[in-house]
Write a protein that holds these residues in place. Structure first.
Motif, mmCIF file in Angstrom:
data_model
loop_
_atom_site.group_PDB
_atom_site.id
_atom_site.type_symbol
_atom_site.label_atom_id
_atom_site.label_comp_id
_atom_site.label_asym_id
_atom_site.label_seq_id
_atom_site.Cartn_x
_atom_site.Cartn_y
_atom_site.Cartn_z
ATOM 1 N N GLN A 1 -0.352 4.381 6.917
ATOM 2 C CA GLN A 1 -1.033 3.812 5.764
ATOM 3 C C GLN A 1 -1.751 2.565 6.278
ATOM 4 O O GLN A 1 -1.122 1.581 6.648
ATOM 5 C CB GLN A 1 -0.024 3.435 4.678
ATOM 6 C CG GLN A 1 -0.627 3.074 3.348
ATOM 7 C CD GLN A 1 -0.987 4.295 2.515
ATOM 8 O OE1 GLN A 1 -0.307 5.314 2.614
ATOM 9 N NE2 GLN A 1 -2.029 4.192 1.721
ATOM 10 N N ASP A 2 -3.074 2.597 6.336
ATOM 11 C CA ASP A 2 -3.793 1.534 7.040
ATOM 12 C C ASP A 2 -4.739 0.735 6.153
ATOM 13 O O ASP A 2 -5.735 0.182 6.630
ATOM 14 C CB ASP A 2 -4.562 2.112 8.230
ATOM 15 C CG ASP A 2 -5.536 3.202 7.830
ATOM 16 O OD1 ASP A 2 -5.693 3.445 6.618
ATOM 17 O OD2 ASP A 2 -6.153 3.798 8.730
ATOM 18 N N ASP A 3 -4.428 0.653 4.847
ATOM 19 C CA ASP A 3 -5.315 -0.074 3.943
ATOM 20 C C ASP A 3 -4.711 -1.387 3.456
ATOM 21 O O ASP A 3 -5.118 -1.934 2.431
ATOM 22 C CB ASP A 3 -5.689 0.793 2.745
ATOM 23 C CG ASP A 3 -4.473 1.369 2.026
ATOM 24 O OD1 ASP A 3 -3.361 1.301 2.580
ATOM 25 O OD2 ASP A 3 -4.636 1.885 0.902
ATOM 26 N N PRO B 1 0.789 -1.239 0.000
ATOM 27 C CA PRO B 1 0.000 0.000 0.000
ATOM 28 C C PRO B 1 0.818 1.283 0.000
ATOM 29 O O PRO B 1 0.289 2.348 -0.342
ATOM 30 C CB PRO B 1 -0.830 -0.110 1.293
ATOM 31 C CG PRO B 1 -0.945 -1.579 1.543
ATOM 32 C CD PRO B 1 0.385 -2.132 1.115
ATOM 33 N N PRO C 1 -1.214 -2.122 9.356
ATOM 34 C CA PRO C 1 -0.999 -0.678 9.232
ATOM 35 C C PRO C 1 0.489 -0.369 9.190
ATOM 36 O O PRO C 1 1.286 -1.004 9.876
ATOM 37 C CB PRO C 1 -1.660 -0.109 10.495
ATOM 38 C CG PRO C 1 -1.698 -1.239 11.462
ATOM 39 C CD PRO C 1 -1.828 -2.488 10.641
#
Length: 263
Positions: A240-242, A39, A246
């Motif tokens: 960035q937690d998608d 991600p 995370p």
């Protein structure tokens, strides 16, 4: 939960090189399976573009880190980069394997300190899952070194000081038990020290928990940036937690519009 000043076993100079390589090989197999850092590709791509380079100098690379998969993810984003792997304790075989698997990956076989990077190795500096290994003073020195050299730097960590991430880390030794037969190159020592004398799973479990307890928070990273005297850099601190896990990040590069952004 405050950051704690513990140590990690495979960081220690007394830890045998062959054992360290088995541990970093195990971590490498996890990165390949989970692709936890995918991600961050668009964010790092933009940072490289803003820094005006497509050359990456990866510090503290261990067994190659996530780069074997990331270079492919960059290509899917129509961004072709080159990566040089380095480490204070270089895993030569792992580096050679990564380089043989992609023409975009190279390595420097010398011991390379993230604090004192040799001036003859160019590139935008990256550190994956290793920044927590350094004391606050040394971590500050790593950022200062990049700034003094006029280089961009990006730091990414999946370790965190919370129970959810620490619980996931506790599952890593069991995952390694499943992955070990497929790790290459094949070594009898890997099987012995994983299944008969489970040193590798233990070190991965212990060091994984210590990584979480030693990790830096957003506030601590922002304070390090604030301590830098050169204000000509743009900095980003955030999460960035998608993805699978995370990812905490700190990204900086020289710019005429210097500021600190939190995401």
């Amino acid at each position: 939960m405050r950051r704690m000043f513990f140590f990690e076993i495979h960081d220690q100079s007394w830890f045998p090189v062959n054992l360290r390589n088995l541990v970093t090989d195990g971590l490498q197999s996890f990165w390949r399976l989970s692709n936890s850092y995918k991600p961050i590709v668009p964010r790092l791509r933009d940072a490289l573009a803003n820094a005006g380079t497509k050359v990456v100098l990866d510090l503290c690379s261990g067994g190659g880190g996530p780069w074997f998969q990331l270079v492919r993810d960059f290509e899917k984003e129509n961004c072709k980069i080159s990566v040089c792997l380095t480490d204070m304790y270089p895993n030569q075989q792992a580096f050679e394997k990564a380089a043989s698997g992609s023409s975009l990956i190279d390595f420097d076989s010398r011991p390379v300190s993230a604090i004192e990077v040799p001036p003859d190795i160019p590139g935008f500096r990256t550190i994956f899952s290793s920044f927590h290994h350094f004391s606050p003073d040394d971590a500050q020195s790593i950022l200062s070194s990049a700034v003094e050299s006029g280089k961009g730097i990006a730091i990414f960590e999946t370790a965190r000081r919370n129970l959810k991430i620490m619980s996931i880390v506790c599952c890593l030794p069991f995952l390694i038990l499943l992955l070990t037969p497929w790790i290459r190159p094949f070594r009898w020592s890997r099987l012995v020290l994983t299944y008969i004398i489970p040193i590798v799973p233990f070190v991965l479990w212990f060091d994984g928990l210590m990584s979480c307890l030693r990790s830096y928070s957003h506030q601590e990273l922002s304070e390090m940036v604030g301590n830098l005297t050169d204000k000509s850099y743009y900095w980003q601190v955030g999460t960035q937690d998608d993805g699978f896990l995370p990812v905490t990040f700190l990204i900086g590069y020289p710019t005429t519009k210097a500021m600190l952004s939190s995401v």
